[in-house]
Design a protein around this motif. Structure first.
Motif, PDB file in Angstrom:
ATOM      1  N   GLN A 124      13.705  -1.788  -6.496  1.00 47.05           N
ATOM      2  CA  GLN A 124      13.495  -0.559  -5.741  1.00 47.05           C
ATOM      3  C   GLN A 124      12.321   0.239  -6.293  1.00 47.05           C
ATOM      4  O   GLN A 124      11.566   0.832  -5.544  1.00 47.05           O
ATOM      5  CB  GLN A 124      14.798   0.245  -5.699  1.00 47.05           C
ATOM      6  CG  GLN A 124      15.818  -0.495  -4.830  1.00 47.05           C
ATOM      7  CD  GLN A 124      17.220   0.041  -4.919  1.00 47.05           C
ATOM      8  OE1 GLN A 124      17.610   0.636  -5.915  1.00 47.05           O
ATOM      9  NE2 GLN A 124      18.008  -0.201  -3.883  1.00 47.05           N
ATOM     10  N   TYR A 125      12.191   0.244  -7.633  1.00 50.35           N
ATOM     11  CA  TYR A 125      10.956   0.814  -8.196  1.00 50.35           C
ATOM     12  C   TYR A 125       9.749   0.015  -7.709  1.00 50.35           C
ATOM     13  O   TYR A 125       8.707   0.563  -7.374  1.00 50.35           O
ATOM     14  CB  TYR A 125      10.968   0.755  -9.727  1.00 50.35           C
ATOM     15  CG  TYR A 125      11.842   1.777 -10.407  1.00 50.35           C
ATOM     16  CD1 TYR A 125      11.707   3.137 -10.115  1.00 50.35           C
ATOM     17  CD2 TYR A 125      12.754   1.398 -11.378  1.00 50.35           C
ATOM     18  CE1 TYR A 125      12.497   4.077 -10.756  1.00 50.35           C
ATOM     19  CE2 TYR A 125      13.546   2.332 -12.024  1.00 50.35           C
ATOM     20  CZ  TYR A 125      13.421   3.666 -11.708  1.00 50.35           C
ATOM     21  OH  TYR A 125      14.183   4.592 -12.343  1.00 50.35           O
ATOM     22  N   ILE A 171       9.145  -1.826  -5.073  1.00 46.34           N
ATOM     23  CA  ILE A 171       8.710  -1.589  -3.690  1.00 46.34           C
ATOM     24  C   ILE A 171       7.888  -0.301  -3.625  1.00 46.34           C
ATOM     25  O   ILE A 171       6.807  -0.247  -3.024  1.00 46.34           O
ATOM     26  CB  ILE A 171       9.929  -1.517  -2.752  1.00 46.34           C
ATOM     27  CG1 ILE A 171      10.620  -2.888  -2.642  1.00 46.34           C
ATOM     28  CG2 ILE A 171       9.530  -1.001  -1.369  1.00 46.34           C
ATOM     29  CD1 ILE A 171       9.847  -3.928  -1.864  1.00 46.34           C
ATOM     30  N   GLY A 172       8.395   0.756  -4.282  1.00 47.14           N
ATOM     31  CA  GLY A 172       7.670   2.031  -4.294  1.00 47.14           C
ATOM     32  C   GLY A 172       6.315   1.897  -4.977  1.00 47.14           C
ATOM     33  O   GLY A 172       5.318   2.457  -4.525  1.00 47.14           O
ATOM     34  N   ALA A 181       3.838   0.128  -2.648  1.00 47.05           N
ATOM     35  CA  ALA A 181       3.371   1.005  -1.571  1.00 47.05           C
ATOM     36  C   ALA A 181       2.374   2.024  -2.110  1.00 47.05           C
ATOM     37  O   ALA A 181       1.364   2.337  -1.466  1.00 47.05           O
ATOM     38  CB  ALA A 181       4.558   1.703  -0.909  1.00 47.05           C
ATOM     39  N   ALA A 182       2.645   2.550  -3.325  1.00 48.23           N
ATOM     40  CA  ALA A 182       1.732   3.520  -3.932  1.00 48.23           C
ATOM     41  C   ALA A 182       0.387   2.857  -4.224  1.00 48.23           C
ATOM     42  O   ALA A 182      -0.677   3.424  -3.950  1.00 48.23           O
ATOM     43  CB  ALA A 182       2.348   4.093  -5.206  1.00 48.23           C
ATOM     44  N   GLY A 203       5.287   6.973  -7.864  1.00 47.33           N
ATOM     45  CA  GLY A 203       5.120   5.548  -7.621  1.00 47.33           C
ATOM     46  C   GLY A 203       4.018   4.930  -8.461  1.00 47.33           C
ATOM     47  O   GLY A 203       3.786   3.722  -8.402  1.00 47.33           O
ATOM     48  N   ASP A 242       6.429   5.265 -12.636  1.00 44.50           N
ATOM     49  CA  ASP A 242       7.424   4.310 -12.148  1.00 44.50           C
ATOM     50  C   ASP A 242       7.134   2.891 -12.631  1.00 44.50           C
ATOM     51  O   ASP A 242       8.058   2.097 -12.811  1.00 44.50           O
ATOM     52  CB  ASP A 242       7.512   4.400 -10.622  1.00 44.50           C
ATOM     53  CG  ASP A 242       8.141   5.715 -10.175  1.00 44.50           C
ATOM     54  OD1 ASP A 242       9.203   6.069 -10.733  1.00 44.50           O
ATOM     55  OD2 ASP A 242       7.570   6.394  -9.306  1.00 44.50           O
ATOM     56  N   GLY A 256      11.606 -12.009  -3.711  1.00 49.75           N
ATOM     57  CA  GLY A 256      11.145 -11.561  -2.396  1.00 49.75           C
ATOM     58  C   GLY A 256      10.721 -10.109  -2.355  1.00 49.75           C
ATOM     59  O   GLY A 256      10.143  -9.667  -1.362  1.00 49.75           O
ATOM     60  N   SER A 257      11.006  -9.336  -3.413  1.00 49.61           N
ATOM     61  CA  SER A 257      10.532  -7.957  -3.427  1.00 49.61           C
ATOM     62  C   SER A 257       9.062  -7.882  -3.815  1.00 49.61           C
ATOM     63  O   SER A 257       8.452  -6.830  -3.706  1.00 49.61           O
ATOM     64  CB  SER A 257      11.361  -7.118  -4.395  1.00 49.61           C
ATOM     65  OG  SER A 257      12.666  -6.993  -3.896  1.00 49.61           O
ATOM     66  N   LEU A 317       5.921  -8.435  -2.512  1.00 55.61           N
ATOM     67  CA  LEU A 317       5.462  -8.663  -1.140  1.00 55.61           C
ATOM     68  C   LEU A 317       4.087  -9.325  -1.106  1.00 55.61           C
ATOM     69  O   LEU A 317       3.573  -9.642  -0.041  1.00 55.61           O
ATOM     70  CB  LEU A 317       5.438  -7.333  -0.374  1.00 55.61           C
ATOM     71  CG  LEU A 317       6.811  -6.649  -0.304  1.00 55.61           C
ATOM     72  CD1 LEU A 317       6.702  -5.283   0.371  1.00 55.61           C
ATOM     73  CD2 LEU A 317       7.819  -7.522   0.447  1.00 55.61           C
ATOM     74  N   PHE A 329       0.473  -6.077   1.624  1.00 54.47           N
ATOM     75  CA  PHE A 329       1.405  -6.488   2.680  1.00 54.47           C
ATOM     76  C   PHE A 329       1.549  -5.366   3.696  1.00 54.47           C
ATOM     77  O   PHE A 329       1.705  -4.202   3.331  1.00 54.47           O
ATOM     78  CB  PHE A 329       2.782  -6.803   2.085  1.00 54.47           C
ATOM     79  CG  PHE A 329       3.826  -7.043   3.145  1.00 54.47           C
ATOM     80  CD1 PHE A 329       3.985  -8.300   3.701  1.00 54.47           C
ATOM     81  CD2 PHE A 329       4.622  -6.003   3.611  1.00 54.47           C
ATOM     82  CE1 PHE A 329       4.923  -8.511   4.705  1.00 54.47           C
ATOM     83  CE2 PHE A 329       5.551  -6.208   4.611  1.00 54.47           C
ATOM     84  CZ  PHE A 329       5.704  -7.472   5.150  1.00 54.47           C
ATOM     85  N   HIS A 330       1.489  -5.738   4.963  1.00 53.14           N
ATOM     86  CA  HIS A 330       1.740  -4.750   6.012  1.00 53.14           C
ATOM     87  C   HIS A 330       2.491  -5.390   7.163  1.00 53.14           C
ATOM     88  O   HIS A 330       2.520  -6.606   7.292  1.00 53.14           O
ATOM     89  CB  HIS A 330       0.421  -4.139   6.519  1.00 53.14           C
ATOM     90  CG  HIS A 330      -0.294  -3.374   5.456  1.00 53.14           C
ATOM     91  ND1 HIS A 330       0.172  -2.201   4.949  1.00 53.14           N
ATOM     92  CD2 HIS A 330      -1.423  -3.654   4.759  1.00 53.14           C
ATOM     93  CE1 HIS A 330      -0.646  -1.768   3.996  1.00 53.14           C
ATOM     94  NE2 HIS A 330      -1.620  -2.636   3.856  1.00 53.14           N
ATOM     95  N   GLU A 378       4.503   0.983   7.754  1.00 53.86           N
ATOM     96  CA  GLU A 378       4.059  -0.165   6.959  1.00 53.86           C
ATOM     97  C   GLU A 378       2.709  -0.663   7.453  1.00 53.86           C
ATOM     98  O   GLU A 378       2.248  -1.725   7.048  1.00 53.86           O
ATOM     99  CB  GLU A 378       5.122  -1.288   7.016  1.00 53.86           C
ATOM    100  CG  GLU A 378       6.468  -0.842   6.465  1.00 53.86           C
ATOM    101  CD  GLU A 378       7.533  -1.945   6.460  1.00 53.86           C
ATOM    102  OE1 GLU A 378       7.207  -3.105   6.739  1.00 53.86           O
ATOM    103  OE2 GLU A 378       8.693  -1.619   6.174  1.00 53.86           O
ATOM    104  N   TRP A 379       2.069   0.131   8.338  1.00 53.58           N
ATOM    105  CA  TRP A 379       0.755  -0.261   8.838  1.00 53.58           C
ATOM    106  C   TRP A 379      -0.271  -0.216   7.714  1.00 53.58           C
ATOM    107  O   TRP A 379      -0.219   0.643   6.832  1.00 53.58           O
ATOM    108  CB  TRP A 379       0.289   0.719   9.922  1.00 53.58           C
ATOM    109  CG  TRP A 379       0.932   0.560  11.258  1.00 53.58           C
ATOM    110  CD1 TRP A 379       1.786  -0.411  11.669  1.00 53.58           C
ATOM    111  CD2 TRP A 379       0.758   1.440  12.380  1.00 53.58           C
ATOM    112  NE1 TRP A 379       2.154  -0.208  12.962  1.00 53.58           N
ATOM    113  CE2 TRP A 379       1.546   0.919  13.432  1.00 53.58           C
ATOM    114  CE3 TRP A 379       0.025   2.604  12.606  1.00 53.58           C
ATOM    115  CZ2 TRP A 379       1.610   1.533  14.684  1.00 53.58           C
ATOM    116  CZ3 TRP A 379       0.089   3.215  13.841  1.00 53.58           C
ATOM    117  CH2 TRP A 379       0.871   2.683  14.877  1.00 53.58           C
TER     118      TRP A 379
END
Lengths: 1075, 457
Positions: free
Chosen positions: B45-46, B48-49, B52-53, B104, B108, B192-193, B195, B248-249, B255-256
């Motif tokens: 969970q960290y 993924i954040g 994205a950051a 993030g 993190d 799988g996390s 991406l 990844f998008h 998620e664009w």
């Protein structure tokens, strides 16, 4: 003996064992010094815990049981509010004893017991700080169903403003100025020793949505015996970190021993809007002098009324007045109270049915209140009691404010010739508005908004309700261990659930036409445990004292749940299942706060003239940082009744000087000490979405940007107050003067953190606010004869609030909502908390450089500072700097009260004055833009700025300078939709002085106490009263009311008007039947 | 006596009540916020954040600015007209900085590393270290001296600035340790996390090598020995386009691709094709200009919708026919996976370092590998300018274009009228200076970073 009186305040009543054969019957009469019989005086034998009340002819009977009638002596005392207590020693012998009393008026109420909070009491003359008491008579005369409104104009520096005249709208109260920037600064409300919730929760944004009630309005004012307002830290320190903004102590009525008394009080009120909006009636909808026309169904018309002159005879409509009606309020309260020497009870049921002033079926407020307060003396030493009330509130409100579906937004923008009353079109029966007058057949099935909703559609088809069920109750016990030590225990709970609905139908514009169902549930539970032990000792005739120890535990739990469905499927019902499932949005928040406190208070009475009090409270709260979980709040005061030492004769029969110091606090916001993980989106401000912390369907978490502050403590107010209370001229007058100086340190704000530390901000005890002020009360009683009395009260309060420091930051926006772009409420260093920031026109002497680079000061030449700079085109120029543009805080407040009693008639009035303080009249600014404000009728006129035209500008000189000064220009649509518009940059031009004088109350009452009449009717007395509430307001303010605010008590920002609903005035007829 | 007993009883009751409440101020809902999580269910969970950051930074305002200043794009509207002429404010990049260190970012990443170390998951630890190197390296390349050794320490409110070259040295060490961790083959890793690589250790080791090579290149202007080190790392780096680090998008709006969100959805008038890049590609007949490469490789999708670029200083109203960025635009390629660390970069590092070492054959081979993969013809001989230009084109929408230009001053770019140079760094973001006493006022800050003393002339 004074210490015994103290105990009386806790337990007035007596216990006697079952009546035996031999006994002493003490009886007599109580009269005033003028010879009139005095009813309802309390007669008691303290040593025997015996007490009763005099009847309407002033006589009383006390029966002393045989076990006590042993020939010893006892002291019989009499007490009545407004009279000096009397006592006499009698012998307790078998048989009858007669003891009459003559009572002397005591307008200063010396000797009277004053509740000082957290289980402590004292007497008026011993009080080291100013007293502000509001008794049941004053509350009744206010004709308010909301106790907070009833406090308006009752005490200096207690400012009360109601949001609007809407049924059930909240009322905001502020005592001695704002001492925080972190909340709304409402005082703590305590009922019968138990703190209760007085929050105001708006369902939606407070700039829009609807009004909501402040929860103290759940108390039936008819149940209230008296209110003590603890102002400032010196008085309120006993409540420690919850008393930063003062405390309102409410005592409810209790039963008195004797025959059961019944009373039925009925108030019938008619309410009317006290204002008519100045709208233009000359020009049509359109633009640039050309009327707009709707060629075909589905046409979209211009929003402005800048069209052609209306042809003579064109029907026009008053778009303000037509939205309101005569509201009504019927209030009934039935009480039964009484008891005997062991058991007392007070039972009341109240019902308010209010039909609001806004037209349509969906504007009402109904309140049902039930209360049972009872006590029973189990033994001579132990009394147990309970006090339970149940409240049921149901109200429907109207959308307001900055809201395409707000009532007055659509109404006041409507061109004069458009008939809003025809809110459904004739062909399809669909919602029509002035911007969408001819809906197409599919405009509901394939929903489209109406620009602004037709206000008649709003009042008829929207549903915004609040349904509250609430129980406030406590059980309590008093135990007298011996003649010097007593214990007092209260365990109270306050629980409510508030179910809200905001149902906006299909075609409502704020939903883009798709409709919406918003459900919100608020649940609140307060528990309070308070245990107090009080010991008292008379060391000798000159020295006595008390020592109080107390423990207080609180638990405060709050939960809110929102579910919003967007997109109604069928037009009705407003039900989540009738909305498009994929649009459902939910939000949840809950909080829990525990407090654990200990306090002690010691008092010392010296020579019956010097009274010293010292107290300290130690507070622990789950909101405090772990590094310092407990905080101390001390106080100390001294009062000297100097006329006991230096007799001043009849000029000053009594006088007291007093000085007090105390500290109070305000708890940090819940969970400010904790760092959490959050979800959200990464967005640099340019994106509509950004990247979410959920990617590829996997939920991510990041560390919150706000760091928990482990060192967070309460905001702390330190206050010194001093003053004097004088009885003057044989007590024909009394004067009270108080001066105070308060500094609040550790004001909590979000201070920036270096991002490289991992956080962007952190709550910190970083700011300082000071409040200094003066309070004066003068009461005159020129005539005090029994059949003819006249009294006048004058009060004056001045508070200077100043933000001394904000962690070096210049300005911090207030974070309780209620913002308005261009007029943001802020705390600004060196100014008061809650000033509005925005822009003005460029003025000379302020170092302004305009957007196009003009150095205004240079161009002004020798013009005076503050002169309006006129550009070469003859118009003023925008000053790009954001400055403080309005200060809503008054310079001073005051009130004048008078009452005349003449042979059973009472004529009374209350004038409430607020001097200074500014409002931002955003409604006017917007209506300039739309061309519906009456001021815009001057369109097309040639004017010269500074000569015959000037934008509103409180406090400015009116002088002009600059290259275009003196140039003739044409004022019209371009000006009113440009820099002269409320939608332009210059908010300051719509700031107006909002001082006022309001005739809050005027009433005439008659009490029928003639025995012949009342006996014939079967009542002990009948009261009749005709009253007016807010009948007249004197003000220069041009908006709906100087006492208005877009948000209610849920926001700290005051003085914002943007399509606010108006205030009301009322006529009240009241009848009270007592038996 | 009776009285005393009662008193004692009450006193005891009072004390007992007090004692019973020893823990009254703590517990669930009191010192734990019921509305916010304070711990993760899984370290993923960290992660993924963090991802994205990182993509928000690599595809965000810094990348747009690098692209505009090096004329891959032109800022033509509103705030981006100012960016176009190098007029940027102190607060314009605060959110990018914030995402690197807070929210993030480093905070993190360090939490993720701690979680991984707690269970001995070396694979996860290694991957987290690579993210730390990517983020901190990006910050160091733009701002020079940055807080690092004292960053993210609860006891330090004002982290000091570390010298830029010290930061790079620390990152080399960090990446080496990441490679060691990943080579150990211990731990489940993100699976799988992740991406980007699905937790594949070999892919991550290769990316770490390329990143090491990149950072050596960043320091080569002041340390020529770094070229050889970069060459050695690059040869162990990403060995085929399939190994590219691509963000990844998906088609979900949140998620664009961030470039797409900006240029296609939220601010479609702000940026247009840059004249320098368009003209360069036209001159070289580069197929990627408007049609993309034949192999359909993700990283060489069509750049623009036409062949008219906008010169610096031009704005939208004065040139309405200029081409729009294409990766999104008409094709609405919203889930475009932006290349961040690539095989092409690796090859072109080899080419440049080999060329500088006099090994033109190796340089030619590497450049031609990139050219042919993109559908362009092979060179027969190579110059440094050709290598630089090839990298300039293949670093489309990548912050690296800025670092290459600072080192190479190639391809030749003409700064906007009235400016002699393209800015070589950004001033520290306001969010940091406002709260960190170690950050000098903008006027007192250097204009060039430690690794880049020489301006392009």
């Amino acid at each position: 003996m004074k210490s015994f009186k103290l105990l009386l305040g806790l337990a007035l009543l007596a216990a006697i064992p079952a009546v035996a054969s031999a006994q002493t019957v003490v009886s007599g009469s109580v009269r005033t010094d003028a010879g009139a019989p005095m009813a309802n005086a309390t007669v008691f034998i303290q040593e025997l815990n015996l007490g009763t009340q005099t009847n309407s002819s002033g006589s009383y009977t006390l029966t002393v049981p045989s076990a006590r009638a042993n020939g010893s002596s006892a002291l019989v005392g009499v007490r009545s509010i407004g009279y000096t207590a009397r006592s006499a020693r009698i012998a307790l012998v078998d048989g009858s004893v007669r003891q009459d009393f003559v009572m002397v008026a005591n307008p200063l109420r010396l000797g009277e017991v004053v509740i000082t909070g957290a289980g402590t009491v004292t007497q008026v003359e011993k009080l080291g700080n100013v007293r502000n008491n509001v008794d049941s008579t004053l509350i009744r005369r206010s004709n308010e169903t909301n106790i907070v409104n009833a406090l308006a104009g009752k005490a200096p520096n207690v400012e009360v403003s109601s949001q609007s005249g809407e049924a059930g709208a909240s009322s905001f109260i502020r005592i001695r100025g704002m001492r925080t920037i972190n909340g709304t600064g409402q005082p703590l409300f305590v009922v019968d020793g138990q703190p209760i919730d007085n929050s105001t929760i708006a369902t939606g944004p407070s700039t829009a949505s609807t009004a909501a009630a402040n929860r103290a309005s759940d108390i039936n004012p008819n149940d209230i015996e008296s209110v003590e307002i603890l102002k400032g830290a010196a008085a309120a320190a006993i409540y420690g970190s919850r008393a930063g903004q003062g405390v309102v102590l409410i005592t409810t009525k209790s039963g008195k021993s004797g025959p059961t008394r019944y009373s039925l009080r009925t108030n019938v009120t008619t309410d009317k809007v006290n204002y008519d909006y100045p709208l233009q009636t000359t020009f049509s909808q359109g633009s640039r002098g050309v009327a707009s026309a709707c060629a075909a169904a589905g046409c979209r018309l211009t929003s402005g009324s800048w069209g052609a002159k209306l042809a003579a005879g064109t029907p026009i409509y008053n778009h303000f007045d037509e939205m309101f009606r005569t509201g009504s309020l019927v209030e009934n309260t039935l009480t039964a109270s009484g008891g005997n020497d062991r058991t007392l009870f007070y039972l009341s049921g109240g019902r308010v049915d209010q039909k609001g002033i806004i037209a349509g079926p969906n504007n009402f407020y109904d309140r049902t209140t039930l209360r049972l307060k009872a006590s029973h003396r189990l033994t001579d030493r132990l009394k147990v009691g309970g006090n339970v009330s149940y409240i049921d509130d149901r109200g429907e409100y109207i959308q307001k404010g900055s809201n395409l579906s707000g009532l007055l937004l659509g109404a006041l923008r409507t061109p004069p010739e458009f008939n809003n009353a025809e809110y459904l079109d004739a062909t399809f029966g669909l919602h029509r508005s002035y911007r969408y007058p001819r809906p197409t057949a599919t405009s509901q099935s394939n929903p489209v908004g109406r620009g602004y909703d037709n206000p008649f559609f709003i009042v008829n088809r929207f549903e915004n309700s609040s349904n509250v069920g609430r129980t406030i109750g406590n059980i309590n016990a008093e135990y007298s261990a011996n003649d010097w030590l007593s214990f007092q225990y209260t365990l109270g709970a306050d629980y409510y659930g508030d179910q809200r609905l905001e149902g906006l139908p299909l075609t409502s514009s704020t939903t883009g036409g798709i409709g919406q169902v918003l459900r919100a549930d608020f649940t609140n539970l307060l528990l309070d445990h308070n245990l107090v032990a009080t010991g008292r000792r008379d060391f000798n005739t000159n020295v006595s004292g008390t020592l109080t120890l107390g423990q207080n535990l609180t638990s405060r739990r709050f939960r809110q749940l929102f579910a919003q469905g967007s997109g109604l499927i069928a037009p009705a019902p407003f039900q989540l299942d009738n909305t498009i499932a994929s649009n459902l949005a939910t939000d949840e928040f809950e909080s829990l706060i525990h407090g654990e406190s200990y306090f002690t208070q010691a008092t010392l009475d010296l020579w019956n003239q010097i009274y010293l009090t010292a107290a300290v409270r130690n507070d622990g709260s789950s909101t405090f940082g772990k590094s310092k979980p407990r905080h101390w709040f001390p106080k100390a005061s001294a009062a000297w009744n100097f006329t006991e030492k230096f007799r001043m004769g009849e000029a000053i029969p009594s006088g007291k000087i007093r000085v007090a110091y105390g500290q109070t606090g305000q708890e940090p916001g819940v969970y400010s000490t904790i760092t959490g993980l959050t979800t959200g989106a990464f967005n640099d401000g340019y994106l509509d979405f950004g990247l979410s912390t959920t990617q590829a369907g996997q939920g991510g978490l990041i560390t919150s940007a706000t760091k928990g502050q482990e060192n967070l403590g309460p905001e702390r107010s330190k206050e010194l107050e001093g003053g004097f209370d004088l009885g003057l001229f044989r007590n024909y007058a009394d004067l009270s003067f108080t001066i105070y100086n308060s500094k609040t340190e550790g004001v909590i704000l979000l201070t920036p953190a270096a991002p490289s530390t991992g956080f962007l901000q952190q709550a910190s005890n970083a700011g300082t606010i000071s409040n200094r002020g003066v309070e004066i009360s003068l009461n005159l009683r020129p005539i005090t004869r029994p059949s003819f009395g006249w009294d006048i009260g004058l009060q004056y309060g001045h508070n200077k609030n100043k933000v001394d420091d904000l962690f070096g930051i210049e300005s911090v926006d207030l974070n309780t909502g209620g913002y308005f772009s261009g007029a943001a409420g802020a705390a600004v260093r060196g100014r008061r908390v809650g000033v509005l920031r925005g822009q003005d026109f460029a003025r000379c002497g302020l170092g302004v450089i305009t957007e196009d680079g003009t150095n205004v000061d240079k161009a002004c030449g020798s013009a005076a500072k503050g002169a309006l700079y006129i550009g070469a085109d003859g118009f003023p120029v925008v000053d790009p700097t954001v400055r403080v543009i309005a200060d809503g805080n008054p310079k001073w407040t005051g009130n004048v009260r008078s009452a005349i009693n003449f042979r059973g008639f009472t004529l009374s009035g209350l004038l409430d004055i607020k001097y200074g303080g500014e409002n931002w009249n955003g409604t006017k600014g917007a209506l300039y833009n739309f061309g519906t404000h009456r001021d815009t009728e001057n369109r097309g006129s040639s004017v010269v700025f500074g000569t015959n035209y000037m934008p509103a500008q409180p406090g400015a000189s009116g002088a002009v300078a600059g290259p275009g000064a003196g140039k003739t220009v044409t004022i019209g649509q371009s000006w009113y939709q440009g820099d002269g518009s409320g939608f332009g940059s210059v908010s300051r031009q719509f700031v107006e002085d909002a001082g006022y004088a309001k005739l809050r109350e005027v009433s005439i009452g008659y009490t029928i106490a003639n025995p012949m009449v009342v006996r014939g009717l079967g009542f002990s007395s009948v009261e009749l009263r005709l009253a007016g509430r807010n009948l007249k307001t004197w003000t220069d303010y041009t908006g709906v009311d100087p006492e208005t605010n877009l948000g209610g008590a849920e926001v700290a920002i005051r003085g914002i008007e943007y399509f606010n609903n108006p205030q009301s005035k009322s006529v009240v007829f009241s009848i009270g039947l007592n038996r | 006596m009776n009285r005393n007993i009662k008193l004692t009883f009450l006193a005891v009751a009072l004390v007992a009540t007090a004692g019973a409440c020893k823990d009254y101020l703590s517990g669930p809902g009191l010192d734990e916020n019921p509305n916010l999580a304070t711990e993760v269910r899984t370290p993923n969970q960290y992660f993924i954040g963090i991802q994205a950051a990182a993509w928000s930074v690599q595809e965000g305002g810094l990348a747009r600015t690098a692209g505009i200043w090096h004329q891959q794009f032109a800022g033509v509207d509103r705030q981006y007209s100012s960016t176009d002429i190098y007029s940027v404010g102190e607060d314009d990049y605060s959110s990018d900085w914030n995402f690197i260190f807070a929210q993030g970012g480093l905070i993190d990443i360090r939490k993720l590393r701690a979680e991984a170390d707690k269970v001995g998951d070396k694979r996860y630890s290694g991957i987290a270290k690579i993210y730390e190197a990517l983020e901190i390296g990006t910050a160091a390349s733009i701002w020079g001296d940055i807080p690092y050794s004292e960053a993210n320490k609860p006891e330090i409110a004002n982290p000091k600035l570390d010298k830029q070259l010290d930061v790079y040295a620390a990152l080399q060490t960090l990446l080496s340790s990441a490679i060691t961790d990943l080579s150990a083959g211990v731990g489940a890793g993100p699976g799988g996390s992740d991406l980007v690589y699905g937790g594949n250790s070999a892919r991550w080791i290769a990316a770490a090598r390329t990143l090491k090579a990149r950072f050596y290149m960043h320091t080569a202007e002041v340390n020529n020995g770094a070229y050889a080190l970069a060459n050695a790392e690059a040869k162990l780096g990403i060995s085929s386009p399939a190994g590219d680090y691509l963000t990844f998008h998906s088609e979900v709006p949140t998620e664009w691709n961030v470039w797409s969100q900006f240029s296609y959805y939220s601010r479609d008038t702000y940026m247009r094709a840059g004249k320098a890049l368009v003209d360069t590609m036209k001159n070289r007949g580069d197929v990627r200009l408007t049609s993309g490469c034949p192999s359909g490789q993700n990283w060489c999708a069509a750049y623009f919708d036409g062949t008219v670029g906008s010169a610096p200083g031009q704005n939208l109203s004065s040139a309405s026919n200029i081409s729009e960025p294409r990766l999104y635009g008409p094709t609405e390629n919203l889930d475009f996976r932006q290349p961040i660390i690539t095989w092409a970069e690796t090859q072109l590092i080899i080419a440049e370092t080999a060329f500088r070492a006099g090994n033109t054959a190796e340089a030619l081979t590497a450049v031609n590998a990139v050219r042919t993969a993109a559908g362009n013809t092979a060179f027969t001989a190579v110059t440094l300018a050709q290598i630089a230009t090839e990298k300039y084109i293949s670093s489309f929408q990548n912050i690296e274009v800025w670092n290459d230009y600072k080192r190479l001053c190639l391809p030749k770019l003409t700064p906007v009228a009235g400016k002699s140079q393209i800015p070589a760094r950004l001033v520290y973001p306001f969010s940091e200076r406002n709260a960190n006493s170690n950050i000098p006022a903008p006027s007192a800050q250097v204009t060039r970073n430690q690794n880049d003393p020489n301006a392009c002339t």
